[in-house]
Design a protein around this motif. Sequence first.
Motif, short mmCIF file in Angstrom:
data_model
loop_
_atom_site.label_atom_id
_atom_site.label_comp_id
_atom_site.label_asym_id
_atom_site.label_seq_id
_atom_site.Cartn_x
_atom_site.Cartn_y
_atom_site.Cartn_z
N GLU A 51 0.84 -1.20 0.00
CA GLU A 51 0.00 0.00 0.00
C GLU A 51 0.88 1.25 0.00
N GLY A 52 0.53 2.19 -0.87
CA GLY A 52 1.28 3.44 -0.95
C GLY A 52 2.45 3.41 -1.93
N GLU A 53 2.67 2.29 -2.60
CA GLU A 53 3.75 2.23 -3.58
C GLU A 53 3.34 2.92 -4.88
N TYR A 54 4.34 3.33 -5.64
CA TYR A 54 4.15 3.90 -6.97
C TYR A 54 5.05 3.08 -7.90
N ILE A 55 4.43 2.25 -8.71
CA ILE A 55 5.16 1.29 -9.54
C ILE A 55 4.89 1.55 -11.02
N ALA A 56 5.95 1.50 -11.81
CA ALA A 56 5.82 1.58 -13.26
C ALA A 56 6.09 0.20 -13.84
N ILE A 57 5.32 -0.16 -14.87
CA ILE A 57 5.53 -1.41 -15.59
C ILE A 57 5.96 -1.07 -17.00
N MET A 58 7.12 -1.59 -17.40
CA MET A 58 7.67 -1.29 -18.71
C MET A 58 7.91 -2.57 -19.51
N LEU A 76 11.37 8.07 -19.06
CA LEU A 76 11.26 9.32 -18.31
C LEU A 76 10.07 9.27 -17.37
N ALA A 77 8.93 8.80 -17.86
CA ALA A 77 7.75 8.67 -16.99
C ALA A 77 8.02 7.69 -15.86
N ALA A 78 8.64 6.55 -16.19
CA ALA A 78 8.92 5.52 -15.18
C ALA A 78 9.87 6.03 -14.10
N SER A 79 10.73 6.99 -14.45
CA SER A 79 11.72 7.48 -13.48
C SER A 79 11.09 8.26 -12.34
N HIS A 80 9.80 8.57 -12.46
CA HIS A 80 9.10 9.25 -11.37
C HIS A 80 8.51 8.26 -10.37
N ALA A 81 8.50 6.97 -10.73
CA ALA A 81 7.98 5.94 -9.82
C ALA A 81 9.05 5.56 -8.80
#
Length: 252
Positions: free
Chosen positions: A34-41, A206-211
């Motif tokens: 809970e509270g994580e920010y995850i990017a999937i690439m 670049l978007a993923a680097s904010h996760a």
Amino acid sequence: MAFLQVNHIQKIYSSRHQATQVEALKDVTFSVEEGEYIAIMGESGSGKSTLLNILATLDKATKGEVLLESQELSQIPEGKLAQYRREHLGFVFQDFNLLDTFSVRDNIFLPLVLSRVKVQEMEKRLKPLAISLKITELLDKYPYEISGGQKQRVAVARALITNPDLVLADEPTGALDSRSADSLLELFEDVNEKGQTILMVTHSALAASHANRVLFIKDGQVFHQIYRGQQNNQEFLQSINDTMTVLLTKGA
């Protein structure tokens, strides 16, 4: 137990006469706190969009299970899936999915209207959200009267107004110029810092680097994952690019 648990997900698509089968996901397992920010690439065809659709209850896995706060998503009756999505999931799409015949305010209110929330409660939720997202002056406009970046902020407001357990974002910066994309990504960081769990599918390093964590999908499986740790956005971007290089070349 983890907030979101994905266990050994497999997805096979069959042709109309079962003659051809395509294995979009082979064996995907990961967990989200809970509270994580995850990017999937991953590359096109890697299975990341299929995975997102399964997490969104828009599709069902052939094998495996997905549990969100201990609720096994495949066990939700078909007739209650739409309600479940409205009450537990928030969606942010690349193409905004706003209705031009509705005002900005009514677009944001739509999931609450469908859930029969009282008007007073809708207005109560909207006011601080509109201030936070800087869209107060847009509420009486229509989607065709505002910019792409503004539309995406409206879409984020619509996703957040239900107080979702999980926000699912599908290429949210794909239709935005660089300035609008930067603004949206900063907004996601701010929302996440306030405790919102976010899972974002993106082609953009670049978007993923904010996760805070990035999962890399290749050939229907989790190929690798990296954590931000103490890295700033630029350092994390370099780590992502390095990993993507390995992902694209390994086995080539």
